[in-house]
Design a protein around this motif. Structure first.
Motif, PDB file in Angstrom:
ATOM      1  N   UNK A 112      64.260  15.791  85.837  1.00  0.00           N
ATOM      2  CA  UNK A 112      64.556  16.127  87.060  1.00  0.00           C
ATOM      3  C   UNK A 112      66.817  16.000  86.972  1.00  0.00           C
ATOM      4  N   UNK A 113      67.122  15.078  86.328  1.00  0.00           N
ATOM      5  CA  UNK A 113      69.165  14.874  85.849  1.00  0.00           C
ATOM      6  C   UNK A 113      69.068  15.722  85.550  1.00  0.00           C
ATOM      7  N   UNK A 114      68.279  16.065  84.140  1.00  0.00           N
ATOM      8  CA  UNK A 114      68.780  17.317  83.116  1.00  0.00           C
ATOM      9  C   UNK A 114      69.063  18.290  83.730  1.00  0.00           C
ATOM     10  N   UNK A 115      68.685  18.463  85.427  1.00  0.00           N
ATOM     11  CA  UNK A 115      68.541  20.095  85.890  1.00  0.00           C
ATOM     12  C   UNK A 115      70.214  19.710  86.447  1.00  0.00           C
ATOM     13  N   UNK A 116      70.476  18.758  86.810  1.00  0.00           N
ATOM     14  CA  UNK A 116      71.440  18.427  87.499  1.00  0.00           C
ATOM     15  C   UNK A 116      72.980  18.819  86.509  1.00  0.00           C
ATOM     16  N   UNK A 117      72.570  17.914  85.112  1.00  0.00           N
ATOM     17  CA  UNK A 117      73.492  17.636  84.119  1.00  0.00           C
ATOM     18  C   UNK A 117      73.848  19.173  83.625  1.00  0.00           C
ATOM     19  N   UNK A 118      72.511  20.171  83.551  1.00  0.00           N
ATOM     20  CA  UNK A 118      73.280  21.801  82.937  1.00  0.00           C
ATOM     21  C   UNK A 118      73.742  22.322  84.302  1.00  0.00           C
ATOM     22  N   UNK A 119      73.623  22.010  85.624  1.00  0.00           N
ATOM     23  CA  UNK A 119      74.593  22.121  86.616  1.00  0.00           C
ATOM     24  C   UNK A 119      76.225  21.839  86.569  1.00  0.00           C
ATOM     25  N   UNK A 120      76.003  21.052  86.105  1.00  0.00           N
ATOM     26  CA  UNK A 120      77.639  19.904  86.133  1.00  0.00           C
ATOM     27  C   UNK A 120      78.552  20.946  84.445  1.00  0.00           C
ATOM     28  N   UNK A 121      77.468  21.137  84.040  1.00  0.00           N
ATOM     29  CA  UNK A 121      77.816  21.642  82.430  1.00  0.00           C
ATOM     30  C   UNK A 121      78.022  23.018  82.337  1.00  0.00           C
ATOM     31  N   UNK A 122      77.371  23.955  83.092  1.00  0.00           N
ATOM     32  CA  UNK A 122      77.288  25.528  83.275  1.00  0.00           C
ATOM     33  C   UNK A 122      78.802  26.081  84.203  1.00  0.00           C
ATOM     34  N   UNK A 123      78.535  24.914  85.339  1.00  0.00           N
ATOM     35  CA  UNK A 123      80.258  25.414  86.335  1.00  0.00           C
ATOM     36  C   UNK A 123      81.443  24.787  85.792  1.00  0.00           C
ATOM     37  N   UNK A 124      81.365  23.984  85.076  1.00  0.00           N
ATOM     38  CA  UNK A 124      82.501  23.832  84.536  1.00  0.00           C
ATOM     39  C   UNK A 124      82.821  23.411  83.143  1.00  0.00           C
ATOM     40  N   UNK A 125      82.062  23.933  82.387  1.00  0.00           N
ATOM     41  CA  UNK A 125      82.019  24.841  81.433  1.00  0.00           C
ATOM     42  C   UNK A 125      83.205  24.744  80.942  1.00  0.00           C
ATOM     43  N   UNK A 175      88.017  18.505  74.807  1.00  0.00           N
ATOM     44  CA  UNK A 175      87.093  17.788  75.771  1.00  0.00           C
ATOM     45  C   UNK A 175      86.453  16.584  75.140  1.00  0.00           C
ATOM     46  N   UNK A 176      88.106  15.204  74.332  1.00  0.00           N
ATOM     47  CA  UNK A 176      87.100  14.551  73.917  1.00  0.00           C
ATOM     48  C   UNK A 176      86.853  13.206  74.798  1.00  0.00           C
ATOM     49  N   UNK A 177      86.551  13.395  76.310  1.00  0.00           N
ATOM     50  CA  UNK A 177      85.525  11.955  77.194  1.00  0.00           C
ATOM     51  C   UNK A 177      84.049  13.240  77.452  1.00  0.00           C
ATOM     52  N   UNK A 178      84.128  14.488  77.043  1.00  0.00           N
ATOM     53  CA  UNK A 178      83.420  14.612  77.765  1.00  0.00           C
ATOM     54  C   UNK A 178      82.202  15.004  75.909  1.00  0.00           C
ATOM     55  N   UNK A 179      83.266  14.752  75.180  1.00  0.00           N
ATOM     56  CA  UNK A 179      82.273  14.657  73.507  1.00  0.00           C
ATOM     57  C   UNK A 179      82.011  13.081  73.182  1.00  0.00           C
ATOM     58  N   UNK A 180      82.997  12.268  74.179  1.00  0.00           N
ATOM     59  CA  UNK A 180      82.600  10.433  73.510  1.00  0.00           C
ATOM     60  C   UNK A 180      81.336  10.000  74.578  1.00  0.00           C
ATOM     61  N   UNK A 181      80.800  11.009  75.898  1.00  0.00           N
ATOM     62  CA  UNK A 181      79.757  10.511  76.484  1.00  0.00           C
ATOM     63  C   UNK A 181      77.892  11.053  75.110  1.00  0.00           C
ATOM     64  N   UNK A 182      78.143  12.828  74.463  1.00  0.00           N
ATOM     65  CA  UNK A 182      77.155  12.640  73.258  1.00  0.00           C
ATOM     66  C   UNK A 182      77.402  12.069  72.575  1.00  0.00           C
ATOM     67  N   UNK A 198      77.489  19.623  62.920  1.00  0.00           N
ATOM     68  CA  UNK A 198      75.699  21.006  63.148  1.00  0.00           C
ATOM     69  C   UNK A 198      76.626  23.009  63.035  1.00  0.00           C
ATOM     70  N   UNK A 199      75.637  23.126  63.136  1.00  0.00           N
ATOM     71  CA  UNK A 199      76.083  24.656  62.406  1.00  0.00           C
ATOM     72  C   UNK A 199      76.759  25.309  63.794  1.00  0.00           C
ATOM     73  N   UNK A 200      77.022  24.746  64.605  1.00  0.00           N
ATOM     74  CA  UNK A 200      77.606  25.184  65.900  1.00  0.00           C
ATOM     75  C   UNK A 200      79.019  25.376  66.056  1.00  0.00           C
ATOM     76  N   UNK A 201      79.606  26.087  66.715  1.00  0.00           N
ATOM     77  CA  UNK A 201      80.720  26.042  67.525  1.00  0.00           C
ATOM     78  C   UNK A 201      81.005  25.891  68.970  1.00  0.00           C
ATOM     79  N   UNK A 202      81.085  26.613  69.280  1.00  0.00           N
ATOM     80  CA  UNK A 202      80.968  26.984  70.831  1.00  0.00           C
ATOM     81  C   UNK A 202      79.595  26.633  71.342  1.00  0.00           C
ATOM     82  N   UNK A 203      79.432  25.896  72.194  1.00  0.00           N
ATOM     83  CA  UNK A 203      78.002  25.564  72.086  1.00  0.00           C
ATOM     84  C   UNK A 203      77.452  25.177  74.062  1.00  0.00           C
ATOM     85  N   UNK A 204      75.978  24.724  74.701  1.00  0.00           N
ATOM     86  CA  UNK A 204      76.191  24.590  75.729  1.00  0.00           C
ATOM     87  C   UNK A 204      76.969  22.325  75.291  1.00  0.00           C
ATOM     88  N   UNK A 205      76.142  21.736  76.505  1.00  0.00           N
ATOM     89  CA  UNK A 205      75.915  20.355  75.940  1.00  0.00           C
ATOM     90  C   UNK A 205      74.883  19.683  77.127  1.00  0.00           C
TER      91      UNK A 205
END
Ligand SMILES: *Cc1c(COP(=O)(O)O)cnc(C)c1O
Length: 479
Positions: free
Chosen positions: A97-110, A119-126, A342-349
């Motif tokens: 379930x938590x992954x669905x919350x993460x998708x909601x966060x990342x899809x709305x804040x985009x 997005x240095x701080x977000x990339x740091x989470x990854x 990786x091969x992507x430039x624009x991508x999800x999170x």
């Protein structure tokens, strides 16, 4: 006057949409154990149904409610129930379930997470999550990684890294070695990476379905003698058919001696390495040059979450590094920059899905769940082995085992159909050396002791049906 061009929704409208969606989702999850496992996916009926579903893009918008109704009531029942507790077919996925919350966060804040500067701080989470993976797989410092859409694309990326480092532009002579039991994505990835089918050797396996190291050494020598360039071994940390773990350490020795890249396909099995007590089952995994991980299998994440680890991050950057005059300079080398790995430039999170899941549960609970799946599989195999007429073809090395009804392909297929028709658990079969086998893979986070009891009960009852059938067949007089 209406303002059609304004696509922003009012806060109360968004709240109502969210509430309607979460009500349906929660209701779905409350009943996830009650759904018949096979789902209604009979191909002829599905074709007719899908044909009737074709539609033109609507000129004007509609309400959400009837769309949700159809999603949950008409379309979802026409699927394999991959998120149910009884799902033990193929290699189960998760959907935690938590992954669905993460998708909601990342899809709305985009936010843009393709490049560190945006997005240095977000990339740091990854980067943190990739670092957790590195530690869990006991890869050395200096290793790199990248999130992918799944195991197939992770393996593709790994083969491209190996090719770039060991073959450079001279691709045609390069030869890849894997076993007859390897996942078909290995051959597909090789082709995508420019290695044609005639340069992929499918080597024989031993009686436990593990790649034969003697055959590997012989094949490498033969290809060298023929003027070809052996460059890569892809071994399996858990095959799809029987869950076999190749002798990873011995293969690593051969690769070290011969100067070959060793990729390990851990799409099914790698996350068992997160449990220290299970690491001996995957001995040698952490010596790999690269490792396919599939968080959407062994870490219970939803589909679309794969990852690759590479022993030397420079190999990923050599393959993917690129610059352009409209982009800021690449991040300094000590900083993780997704598009340079990786091969992507624009991508999800995708990293946020894993990060939030691990933060909310903690690693200890995830380890407990993974260890439980193996223990359940071991127990299930032990109990099923005592059912009259059942022969274990492969005992669980991890959490997957295979069996059949005596030596009888027809009875084995009948047993599978019968177990699945009971609707409590779903198994899939495969063929090994042309013979039918049934297989059980325990990997859904929802599969607990209760489903193992149902599995054993249903296999036991179906086995007596199948046995009665095949002995009746044998007694049938010849006309
Ligand atoms: C599932 C699987 C793959 C493919 O991974 P995807 O995430 O489906 O692309 C590769 N190898 C093995 C052993 C697998 O189980």
């Amino acid at each position: 006057m209406s303002d059609d061009a304004n696509l922003e929704l009012a806060p109360d409208v968004m709240r109502a949409l969210l509430d309607a969606t979460s009500a349906r989702v929660l209701d779905h999850l409350a009943h996830v154990g009650a759904q018949a496992s096979p789902g209604e996916v009979e191909p002829d009926a599905a074709r007719v149904f899908c044909k009737a579903m074709r539609e033109r893009a609507p000129e004007h918008g509609t309400d959400l409610a009837p769309l949700l109704d159809r999603y949950f009531e008409e379309w979802l029942p026409r699927t394999l129930v991959t998120n149910g507790p009884g799902y033990m077919a193929y290699v189960p996925g998760g959907g935690i379930f938590p992954a669905a919350l993460a998708d909601l966060l990342s899809n709305t804040t985009n936010r843009f997470t393709g490049a560190w500067f945006a997005s240095p701080a977000l990339v740091q989470l990854e980067a943190n999550v990739l670092e957790w993976f590195r530690e869990w797989m006991t890869f050395p410092e200096g290793a790199g990684g990248v999130f992918t859409t799944g195991g197939s694309t992770a393996t593709f990326n790994a083969i491209a890294c190996a090719r770039e480092r060991l073959l450079g532009p001279n691709i045609r002579g390069g030869v890849v070695y894997t076993s007859t039991q390897a996942h078909h994505s290995v051959r597909k990835s090789a082709r995508l990476a420019g290695i044609a089918a005639d340069r992929v050797r499918l080597l024989p396996v031993d009686e436990d379905f593990r790649l034969r190291v003697d055959a590997l050494a012989t094949a490498i020598a033969a290809d060298r003698a023929a003027g070809l360039v052996p460059f890569l071994v892809v071994s399996s940390a858990g095959t799809t058919n029987t869950g076999a773990v190749d002798p990873l350490s011995a293969i690593a020795d051969v690769c070290a001696r011969e100067g070959l890249w060793h990729h390990v396909d851990g799409a099914y099995g790698a996350f068992f390495h997160i449990c220290p007590e299970l690491r001996p089952l995957l001995d040698g995994l952490s010596r790999a040059d690269s490792l396919t991980l599939d968080p959407h299998k062994g870490l219970f994440l939803p589909y679309g979450t794969g990852a690759l680890l590479v022993r030397d991050a420079r190999d990923l950057r050599r393959l993917h590094g690129a610059s352009a005059d409209y982009m800021p300079d690449a991040a300094p080398i000590e900083i993780y920059d997704p598009s340079a790995h990786g091969p992507d430039l624009s991508r999800g999170f995708p990293g946020l899905r894993v990060w939030l899941t691990v933060k909310l549960f903690g690693a200890a609970r995830l380890r407990a769940a993974i260890a439980e799946k193996r223990a359940l599989a071991v127990e299930a195999c032990e109990r099923i082995s005592r059912i009259p007429g059942i022969v274990i073809v492969a005992a669980p090395q991890l959490s997957l085992f295979a069996f059949r009804v005596r030596d009888d392909d027809e009875a084995t297929r009948r047993l599978l159909r019968d177990v699945n028709a009971r609707g409590r658990v779903l198994l899939s079969g495969c063929t090994i050396d042309g013979r039918d086998v049934a297989r059980v893979c325990v990997l859904s986070f929802r599969t607990r002791r209760a489903q193992i009891d149902e599995l054993v009960e249903d296999v036991s009852q179906s086995a007596s049906v199948a046995s009665a059938f095949s002995s009746a067949q044998q007694r049938k007089p010849v006309e």
